[in-house]
Write an enzyme that holds these catalytic residues in place. Sequence first.
Site, short mmCIF file in Angstrom:
data_model
loop_
_atom_site.label_atom_id
_atom_site.label_comp_id
_atom_site.label_asym_id
_atom_site.label_seq_id
_atom_site.Cartn_x
_atom_site.Cartn_y
_atom_site.Cartn_z
N HIS A 174 0.85 -1.09 0.00
CA HIS A 174 -0.06 -0.10 -0.03
C HIS A 174 0.73 1.28 0.03
O HIS A 174 0.29 2.50 -0.18
CB HIS A 174 -0.93 0.01 1.22
N ASP A 217 0.09 -7.42 0.93
CA ASP A 217 0.62 -6.12 1.50
C ASP A 217 2.12 -6.08 1.51
O ASP A 217 2.56 -5.40 2.32
CB ASP A 217 -0.11 -5.80 2.72
N SER A 246 4.91 2.10 8.07
CA SER A 246 4.35 1.04 7.09
C SER A 246 5.49 0.65 6.33
O SER A 246 6.19 1.44 5.61
CB SER A 246 3.60 1.61 5.92
#
Length: 592
Positions: A163, A194, A272
């Site tokens: 993402h 992901d 992230s």
Amino acid sequence: MLASVRSIRRLSSAASSATRSLLLRRLLLHPPRPQPQPSPRPRIPHLQTLTRGRLAAPRFSTASCYSTLSRIGECGAPVATAIPEAEGVEEEGEDGGDTDAAAVERHDTDAYAAVELALDSVVKVFTVSSSPNYFLPWQNKAQRESMGSGFVIPGRRIVTNAHVVADHTFVLVRKHGSPTKYKAEVQAVGHECDLALLTVDSEEFWDGMNSLELGDIPFLQEAVAVVGYPQGGDNISVTKGVVSRVEPTQYAHGATQLMAIQIDAAINPGNSGGPAIMGDKVAGVAFQNLSGAENIGYIIPVPVIKRFISGVEESGKYSGFCTLGISCQATENIQLRECFGMQHDLTGVLVSRINPLSDAHRVLKKDDILLEFDGVPIANDGTVPFRNRERITFDHLVSMKKPGKTAVLKVLRDGKEHELNVTVRPLQPLVPVHQFDKLPSYYIFAGFVFIPLTQPYLHEFGDDWYNNSPRRLCERALRELPKKAGEQLVILSQVLMDDINVGYERLAELQVKKVNGMEVENLKHLCSLVEGCTEENLRFDLDDERVIILKYQSARLATSRILKRHRIPSAISADLVDEQATNGELEASCAS
């Protein structure tokens, strides 16, 4: 059976802090923007694919995922494919007995040591992205900038979250202590898990960089340190916590359910893609957290990372996670077990639905009792043993298999046990759950815009898309299975007004069933039926027995002026043009 709804969202500075429900958010940093208070969540059917709700702007905002109860091998969708750790199975001691949990060696991660280890390994990722507009599929939305983290692994590759680089147009990375940003290329992306791999061509970037080694699944209460570049500053950040839980969890980005590790370390927007370090090795990749709760974050475990990387190394691209393509029901009720002839010493789950495109459709039957997978007994609740007195759904055993490998199933059918061989592979749902890094398909004729139904199209109806999108399309997207390969649900998404289509404007958002009496298989097939029409009239049969009749030649002439009026560059998407050109070359080659 209706399942309670949980709303999943990325960690983003754009998200509202006033959200009352517990929402999973991805850890991607964005400029703050106020968000409206979310409406009450609906209750939805059990058989469905989990998805996120996408707003028109900002790109990474609310992500609504609807959870279902213990979905075992859901039909055709790569949803419940949890990944096991082959090395994480409880080992036996020298005396042959089970290793006591208290005797297992623990890695006491020191935050200072983690900093020293990560300084020359963790990078900051800068992404410029532009996502498609599914209401106007011939154009993109405005580009956005976002930031995340990543870390170097052997082979001069950088691991980050999918993402972080989804729908990217330009990616830069910066190493610690350097003011220079280096251009990076995306080597592979796995949106279901992901994860993404980046490469950097600059030799200057790699000067002084060290790679991190992947470790194992940590045990409960083992300490980990999360390293990355969260919001609140520009320098590297380290937060420390312990492992709280290891189990399949909903992945907000890919709308899947895979193995994840819950930790209590503070994980903030921008983390992230950063590593969670245990000892001197990576225990996982930070990717989302649970808002509204105190320090509940999630990291992607090493088995999922290794499965992703090995697939890329073997095939050169992301290969996906395998599934049996079945949906099962727990057999915890004694009357149910007696009805299907299960003795007291037998346990298993009831096969209730089978994807026609799966190999399981060849050997399994509805109402079979699945007793074992590759020799591992399946409990009545669909779980199998995992590590030290832990249990996990048997889908993680399916995920251990590489695509194309054979699994041995033991089933109970009509009171008799049978052993069956099934080939496992990734399966795609009838209605795609996500469409990252690709442009939507469309075809325009006489002002009618035809597209294949996708969940990203439904997400354009807003955060509460399940209630706001067309009910019939939404139910089909979540429930229906493909009957054959290449099948799509083609819909009339909108009508661009013109004299040729006056009176048909209210027929938008309906599925196209037939063209001149021929059943539509997919958008490419519809395009070929329309372009190859030799009759005076062109007829479309839609849902609700609605019909569109056009004078074919007049409609063809109207198409060009409608495109010009709406400044649309082409009546057909690039992917369909490429397919037509390829098919034309093949036909010419065969004719010669």
